[in-house]
Design a protein around this motif. Structure first.
Motif, PDB file in Angstrom:
ATOM      1  N   LEU A  22       0.736  -1.121  -0.047  1.00 35.73           N
ATOM      2  CA  LEU A  22      -0.016  -0.198   0.199  1.00 35.73           C
ATOM      3  C   LEU A  22       0.259   1.261   0.299  1.00 35.73           C
ATOM      4  O   LEU A  22       0.353   2.252  -0.670  1.00 35.73           O
ATOM      5  CB  LEU A  22      -0.764   0.241   0.924  1.00 35.73           C
ATOM      6  CG  LEU A  22      -2.274  -0.491   1.258  1.00 35.73           C
ATOM      7  CD1 LEU A  22      -3.090  -1.054   2.314  1.00 35.73           C
ATOM      8  CD2 LEU A  22      -3.107  -0.255   0.295  1.00 35.73           C
ATOM      9  N   LEU A  25       2.003   1.961  -3.327  1.00 35.36           N
ATOM     10  CA  LEU A  25       1.289   2.002  -4.443  1.00 35.36           C
ATOM     11  C   LEU A  25       1.081   3.823  -3.710  1.00 35.36           C
ATOM     12  O   LEU A  25       1.284   4.383  -4.925  1.00 35.36           O
ATOM     13  CB  LEU A  25       0.344   0.879  -3.610  1.00 35.36           C
ATOM     14  CG  LEU A  25      -0.984   1.519  -5.296  1.00 35.36           C
ATOM     15  CD1 LEU A  25      -0.334   0.196  -6.220  1.00 35.36           C
ATOM     16  CD2 LEU A  25      -1.990   0.694  -4.333  1.00 35.36           C
ATOM     17  N   LYS A  26       1.132   4.140  -3.005  1.00 33.61           N
ATOM     18  CA  LYS A  26       0.982   5.508  -2.791  1.00 33.61           C
ATOM     19  C   LYS A  26       1.806   6.340  -2.736  1.00 33.61           C
ATOM     20  O   LYS A  26       1.642   7.666  -3.792  1.00 33.61           O
ATOM     21  CB  LYS A  26       0.495   5.883  -1.120  1.00 33.61           C
ATOM     22  CG  LYS A  26      -0.896   5.512  -0.709  1.00 33.61           C
ATOM     23  CD  LYS A  26      -1.171   5.884   0.790  1.00 33.61           C
ATOM     24  CE  LYS A  26      -3.103   5.298   0.451  1.00 33.61           C
ATOM     25  NZ  LYS A  26      -3.227   5.901   1.917  1.00 33.61           N
ATOM     26  N   PHE A  28       3.760   5.864  -5.283  1.00 33.99           N
ATOM     27  CA  PHE A  28       3.859   5.747  -7.045  1.00 33.99           C
ATOM     28  C   PHE A  28       2.475   6.770  -6.933  1.00 33.99           C
ATOM     29  O   PHE A  28       2.629   7.467  -8.237  1.00 33.99           O
ATOM     30  CB  PHE A  28       3.371   4.486  -7.730  1.00 33.99           C
ATOM     31  CG  PHE A  28       3.459   4.264  -8.870  1.00 33.99           C
ATOM     32  CD1 PHE A  28       4.813   4.472  -9.903  1.00 33.99           C
ATOM     33  CD2 PHE A  28       2.331   3.789  -9.072  1.00 33.99           C
ATOM     34  CE1 PHE A  28       4.278   4.078 -11.470  1.00 33.99           C
ATOM     35  CE2 PHE A  28       1.434   3.611 -10.965  1.00 33.99           C
ATOM     36  CZ  PHE A  28       3.487   3.914 -11.730  1.00 33.99           C
ATOM     37  N   GLY A  29       1.696   6.573  -7.095  1.00 40.36           N
ATOM     38  CA  GLY A  29      -0.293   7.340  -7.031  1.00 40.36           C
ATOM     39  C   GLY A  29       1.026   8.794  -7.268  1.00 40.36           C
ATOM     40  O   GLY A  29       0.943  10.198  -8.251  1.00 40.36           O
ATOM     41  N   PHE A  30       1.297   9.822  -5.930  1.00 39.62           N
ATOM     42  CA  PHE A  30       1.989  10.832  -5.725  1.00 39.62           C
ATOM     43  C   PHE A  30       3.447  11.326  -7.025  1.00 39.62           C
ATOM     44  O   PHE A  30       3.166  12.401  -7.239  1.00 39.62           O
ATOM     45  CB  PHE A  30       2.698  10.726  -4.517  1.00 39.62           C
ATOM     46  CG  PHE A  30       2.783  12.356  -4.311  1.00 39.62           C
ATOM     47  CD1 PHE A  30       1.342  13.394  -3.662  1.00 39.62           C
ATOM     48  CD2 PHE A  30       4.598  12.574  -3.932  1.00 39.62           C
ATOM     49  CE1 PHE A  30       2.333  14.246  -3.291  1.00 39.62           C
ATOM     50  CE2 PHE A  30       4.215  14.446  -4.030  1.00 39.62           C
ATOM     51  CZ  PHE A  30       3.386  15.105  -3.513  1.00 39.62           C
ATOM     52  N   ILE A  32       2.774  10.053 -10.381  1.00 39.49           N
ATOM     53  CA  ILE A  32       2.067  11.055 -10.739  1.00 39.49           C
ATOM     54  C   ILE A  32       1.530  11.805 -10.739  1.00 39.49           C
ATOM     55  O   ILE A  32       1.252  13.061 -12.120  1.00 39.49           O
ATOM     56  CB  ILE A  32       1.130   9.770 -11.314  1.00 39.49           C
ATOM     57  CG1 ILE A  32       1.759   7.773 -11.831  1.00 39.49           C
ATOM     58  CG2 ILE A  32      -0.446   9.644 -12.586  1.00 39.49           C
ATOM     59  CD1 ILE A  32       0.491   7.257 -11.950  1.00 39.49           C
ATOM     60  N   PHE A  33       0.861  12.055  -9.866  1.00 39.65           N
ATOM     61  CA  PHE A  33       0.078  12.945  -9.335  1.00 39.65           C
ATOM     62  C   PHE A  33       1.037  14.109  -9.457  1.00 39.65           C
ATOM     63  O   PHE A  33       1.199  15.209 -10.684  1.00 39.65           O
ATOM     64  CB  PHE A  33      -0.424  13.521  -8.339  1.00 39.65           C
ATOM     65  CG  PHE A  33      -0.346  14.838  -7.048  1.00 39.65           C
ATOM     66  CD1 PHE A  33      -1.808  16.053  -7.618  1.00 39.65           C
ATOM     67  CD2 PHE A  33       0.789  15.540  -6.803  1.00 39.65           C
ATOM     68  CE1 PHE A  33      -1.628  16.938  -7.406  1.00 39.65           C
ATOM     69  CE2 PHE A  33       0.531  17.040  -6.470  1.00 39.65           C
ATOM     70  CZ  PHE A  33      -1.435  17.275  -6.923  1.00 39.65           C
ATOM     71  N   MET A  35       3.244  14.498 -11.314  1.00 40.45           N
ATOM     72  CA  MET A  35       3.090  14.698 -13.507  1.00 40.45           C
ATOM     73  C   MET A  35       2.697  15.673 -14.390  1.00 40.45           C
ATOM     74  O   MET A  35       2.248  16.914 -14.757  1.00 40.45           O
ATOM     75  CB  MET A  35       3.581  13.356 -13.945  1.00 40.45           C
ATOM     76  CG  MET A  35       3.744  13.297 -15.333  1.00 40.45           C
ATOM     77  SD  MET A  35       3.268  11.878 -16.442  1.00 40.45           S
ATOM     78  CE  MET A  35       0.885  12.478 -16.150  1.00 40.45           C
ATOM     79  N   THR A  36       0.996  15.521 -13.219  1.00 41.93           N
ATOM     80  CA  THR A  36       0.016  15.780 -13.162  1.00 41.93           C
ATOM     81  C   THR A  36       0.230  17.546 -13.117  1.00 41.93           C
ATOM     82  O   THR A  36       0.048  18.403 -14.015  1.00 41.93           O
ATOM     83  CB  THR A  36      -1.423  15.802 -13.465  1.00 41.93           C
ATOM     84  OG1 THR A  36      -1.132  15.657 -11.500  1.00 41.93           O
ATOM     85  CG2 THR A  36      -1.761  14.620 -13.690  1.00 41.93           C
ATOM     86  N   LYS A 177       5.222   9.459   4.247  1.00 47.49           N
ATOM     87  CA  LYS A 177       4.516  10.602   4.465  1.00 47.49           C
ATOM     88  C   LYS A 177       5.599  11.352   3.843  1.00 47.49           C
ATOM     89  O   LYS A 177       5.764  12.277   3.068  1.00 47.49           O
ATOM     90  CB  LYS A 177       3.766  10.985   5.184  1.00 47.49           C
ATOM     91  CG  LYS A 177       2.303  10.214   5.282  1.00 47.49           C
ATOM     92  CD  LYS A 177       1.553  10.228   6.558  1.00 47.49           C
ATOM     93  CE  LYS A 177       0.661   9.922   6.063  1.00 47.49           C
ATOM     94  NZ  LYS A 177      -0.525  10.169   7.694  1.00 47.49           N
TER      95      LYS A 177
END
Ligand code: HEM
Ligand SMILES: [Cu+2]
Lengths: 205, 659
Positions: A22, A25-26, A28-30, A32-33, A35-36, A177
């Motif tokens: 988890l 995963l978080k 990794f999501g960050f 991508i965020f 990148m946006t 975090k």
């Protein structure tokens, strides 16, 4: 982890595994965020560049920017990036108080940066250079302001994280975090380098 | 204190009998809902099971319900416009009202109907197709839904409070600037789109991570179901396109709110910059909504032809190249801007190139059907109808892409016919096919086929009757966004036919509503979990899927793994034993997404009216919710093995009782 009552060793291991997943995963999501977020800044830079010369009779970049303040801001922000790196090092060494200490230093530097930036903005407004003056200034205030807004959000986040670290110590979750926050902080640093180059240096050149 | 508000009639829209009727019926409907919930003591249920859920299956259902409501509203808008245009010199709607209706129709259909229906299908199908327990970030998923929902509400509320936006669905400046559009309608547009757009961006991130990181063991990328591939492609486009929309809306807001000069005509603003930016999002956006429809067609065609999808890897390649190419065609929406022949030539060619991968896909579907044992169920009917429709729509698209010719076609009814053909024939037909296809998985019963076929034929015939005449109207010189026309123009007869077609589609919609109501009442329970004799993992578990989806992680070996498993069973082969059950890690429900989105609504509403006393506390509320979330460590639990065992046994018993 908090809720699980491990019955035997095997199960405990399984839960650890889930949690490890988890957290990665978080992170990794960050990424991508972020990148946006790069695209958001990219658009703002493009808009600024398009409108740069549309001063509409108002002040130009050359007349407006005071480089000493900007250079001070730059040094402060770069140093804060360094201290946030020291915080991560302290975390990996397992030293909680040191970690919180370096985060506090980073926070103070970030706050100093914001103070300088806000003062700079207020000065400009007093000189009659507002967001409504010209296309150039609309682009300027929005681009630099968005960066400042990001830094401010980072400051609030930092306080929250220091409180959590004090309460919970260095755990898998708090570790993730801190890592994510420091990533964010370095990212803002990089964006600032672009702001410095594209807005300020190219403005006064 | 009251900002943009000068008098009561500025707040509530008054004076129009139709709007008054709508206001009264909305009020009555709300009273009725509150009444029913109270009488049947359903408030707690609503809160626990739906408003605070983070379960992707329920989030998906909520998306779908909301989008069907929005389809109704957008459809009523459409029929009002068609009524107005049915005859020359009509006085049914006045110009301002007509402008508002075409604006809200476009925004609602794309952003509040197509997008949420698409997200609903993502939520329903993707985790199940890849053998996952949920999406990567269930909390964020719920937040995305509520942001969409309250964004859509904010947009819709403008209809009765403050007045609707009227600058077109993409709100080109200078028309959408304060100087030319002083009302609050345009502010509602900005904040409705901004809030729901943040939700869409979060969904994009969520599904990219879900698909890349949460697949069942053994499911390599090139073994993913085609719908999942299409979702990945669509979400990658979301990641690159939606930040541009966020910036564009923010800048337009700054122009209106603080008097900035991004897109104004004076003081160095540049309206054409807006038009570039909005289409850098807008063109990818049309592919964001159509590519998942391609994915649905791929699943449906394979299932109902009982064959493997033809050309799997070329399909994947086509989807990815569409995703990339879609970012290099935006300027075909304004060839007439005057950027010169070189720029126009580049964008004309890049646009035509997109038609190539699309053509590849069409051939793949046709070859899949070729010599298949086709079952003509409703999902398959929509798929078959889509193919010719999309071919024509694509070809008129290529005609529009011929830059010099586009000087004639641009903003005429020819263009209107083109994009409705791809959006209805591609997107709407695709999502309908998906809805019928996955309905048994969602609810454990299928929709009535006979009523579904009536709906299908009304929609289809209605579509051609409505839009084919519009191509000719366009060639005859009728421009878009025209609220009335002179008898002497000679456009009357074709417009009348078009209106008849519009109403036929309306009847099709009514059949669908009837179909749903009828099926809820008289359905037969599907106990197999595999209603269509499907091919992918979602059909290997009971319908509706249990809370945790898969009792144990499926081990994937093939594309269409479930189909191959069934083949092995039929051949009497033994399957590897299932691993032992283990407690399943699950996210806890949370009220934060719902509450935070209400604060977002308050923030948007406050900024619409320039009420800082409302916007600032709401903003603090948003921040407080984020902080509360960050401090929540106790957000998960484990489903114990006994409970999983009991659930699985109950499903097996249900299956055994009927077979
Ligand atoms: C073969 C592929 C396609 C080609 C070559 C194509 C080409 C074009 C061109 C050149 C225009 C601009 C015409 C003008 O403004 O004068 C256009 C408009 C449009 N197209 Fe397509 N298109 C294609 C597929 C699609 C698809 C798949 C969708 C949506 C699912 C779509 C939706 C739209 C929309 C919404 C507009 C116009 C919106 C507006 O101006 O308000 N197109 N198309
Ligand atoms: Cu386009």
């Amino acid at each position: 982890m908090a809720k699980s009552v491990a019955h035997h060793h095997n199960e405990e291991h399984g839960h650890e595994h889930v949690h490890h997943d988890l957290d990665s995963l978080k992170s990794f999501g960050f990424w991508i965020f972020l990148m946006t977020d790069v695209i958001i800044f990219g658009c703002l830079f493009a808009v600024y560049v398009v409108l740069r010369n549309n001063t509409a009779g108002g002040p130009t970049a050359d007349e407006l920017f005071k480089m000493p303040g900007v250079i001070a801001e730059t040094f402060i922000l770069l140093t804060s990036s360094f201290t946030s790196g020291l915080a991560v090092l302290a975390m990996h060494a397992g030293k909680r108080n040191q970690l919180i200490g370096w985060l506090a230093v980073t926070f103070l530097l970030g706050a100093a940066f914001i103070t300088l930036e806000v003062t700079e903005f207020i000065d400009m407004v007093h000189e009659g250079a507002t967001i409504a003056t010209s296309g150039f200034l609309s682009g300027f205030f929005t681009l630099v302001g968005t960066h400042g807004l990001h830094v401010s959000i980072g400051l609030v986040w930092m306080i929250g994280l220091m409180l959590q670290l004090r309460k919970r110590g260095i755990t898998k979750v708090t570790k993730r975090k801190v890592e994510v926050l420091s990533l964010y902080w370095h990212f803002l640093d990089v964006v600032w380098i672009f702001v410095l180059t594209v807005v300020y240096l190219m403005g006064v050149m | 204190m009251w900002g943009n508000l000068e008098s009561f009639s500025d707040f509530f829209v008054t004076g129009d009998p139709m709007i008054l009727g709508a206001q009264v019926s909305i009020a009555l409907a709300m009273i009725a809902i509150v009444f029913v919930l109270t009488v049947f003591k359903k408030w707690g249920w609503l809160w626990r099971e739906w408003l605070t859920t983070v379960d992707h299956k329920r989030v998906g259902i909520m998306y779908i319900i909301a989008s069907i409501l929005m389809l109704f509203r957008g459809g009523v808008d459409a029929l009002l416009m068609r009524l107005q245009l049915a005859m020359p010199d009509s006085e049914f709607l006045h110009a301002e009202h007509y402008n508002q209706i075409f604006t809200t129709h476009g925004v609602i259909m794309i952003l509040f109907m197509a997008m949420p229906l698409m997200f609903g299908l993502f939520n329903i199908a993707v985790p199940l197709q890849i053998g996952a327990r949920d999406v990567a970030y269930p909390f964020l998923n719920a937040l995305s839904f509520w942001l969409f929902f309250f964004g859509a509400m904010l947009f819709n509320v403008s209809f009765i409070i403050g007045g609707s936006p009227d600058a077109g669905w993409l709100a080109y400046p200078p028309l959408s600037e304060l100087a030319h559009n002083p009302g609050v309608g345009q502010n509602f547009y900005i904040w409705g789109i901004q809030i729901s757009g943040i939700g869409s961006l979060a969904t994009g991130i969520n599904f990219v991570v879900t698909i890349l990181k949460m697949r069942a063991p053994g499911m390599k990328l090139m073994k993913m179901p085609m719908f999942t591939w299409s979702v990945l492609s669509s979400c990658l486009m979301i990641l690159f396109a939606f930040p541009i929309l966020t910036v564009t809306m923010a800048l337009l807001f700054l122009d209106r709110f603080l008097g900035a000069h991004f897109f104004t005509l004076d003081a160095g603003g540049n309206p054409m910059m807006y038009i570039n930016m909005i289409w850098m999002w807008g063109h990818p956006e049309v592919y964001i909504v159509v590519v998942p429809a391609f994915g649905i067609f791929s699943e449906v065609v394979a299932t109902f032809s009982r064959k493997k999808l033809f050309g799997y890897s070329s399909m994947v390649f086509a989807m990815i190249s569409i995703a990339v190419m879609s970012f290099f065609t935006w300027a075909h929406h304004f060839f007439t801007m005057g950027s010169g022949a070189d720029v126009n030539a580049f964008f004309a060619v890049s646009t035509m190139i997109i038609a190539i991968p699309t053509g590849v896909k069409i051939f793949n579907w046709l070859f899949t059907m070729f010599r298949g044992r086709i079952r003509f169920t409703t999902p398959m009917l929509w798929t078959i109808a889509f193919i010719p429709c999309f071919i024509v729509g694509g070809m008129t698209g290529v005609m529009l892409a011929v830059a010099p010719a586009d000087f004639q076609f641009h903003n005429s009814y020819f263009l209107i016919a083109h994009f409705h053909q791809v959006l209805i024939g591609g997107v709407a037909f695709g999502y309908f096919a998906g809805l019928y296809y996955w309905w048994p998985k969602m609810f454990g019963f299928a929709l009535n086929e006979r009523l579904g076929k009536w709906a299908f034929w009304f929609w289809n015939i209605g579509f051609y009757v409505c839009f084919m005449p519009q191509y000719f109207l366009g060639l005859d010189g009728m421009t878009r966004r025209l609220y009335t026309y002179d008898f002497d123009m000679g456009w009357g007869p074709l417009n009348m036919i078009s209106t008849v077609g519009g109403f036929l589609m309306g009847v099709g919609f009514l059949f669908q509503v009837w179909q749903i109501a009828h099926s809820i009442k008289f359905h037969k329970r599907d106990t197999t979990g595999d209603f269509w004799d499907g091919r992918t993992l979602e059909w290997s578990i009971p319908s509706p899927a249990p809370l945790y989806n898969f009792a144990t992680d499926p081990q994937v070996k093939d594309v269409d793994d479930w189909w191959e498993t069934k083949q092995k069973l039929a051949r009497g082969e033994k399957l590897p034993p299932k691993p032992a059950l283990e407690p399943i890690h699950m996210p806890k429900n949370s009220a934060i997404p719902f509450i935070m989105s209400i604060f977002w609504f308050g923030l948007g509403f406050g900024l619409v009216w320039d009420w800082l006393w409302m916007a600032i506390p709401s903003f603090i509320g948003v921040a407080a919710c984020m902080i509360a979330r960050s401090f929540t460590y106790d957000d998960d639990y484990y489903i114990p093995v006994d409970e999983i065992k009991r659930t699985e046994e109950a499903a097996a018993a249900l299956k055994g009782a009927t077979t």
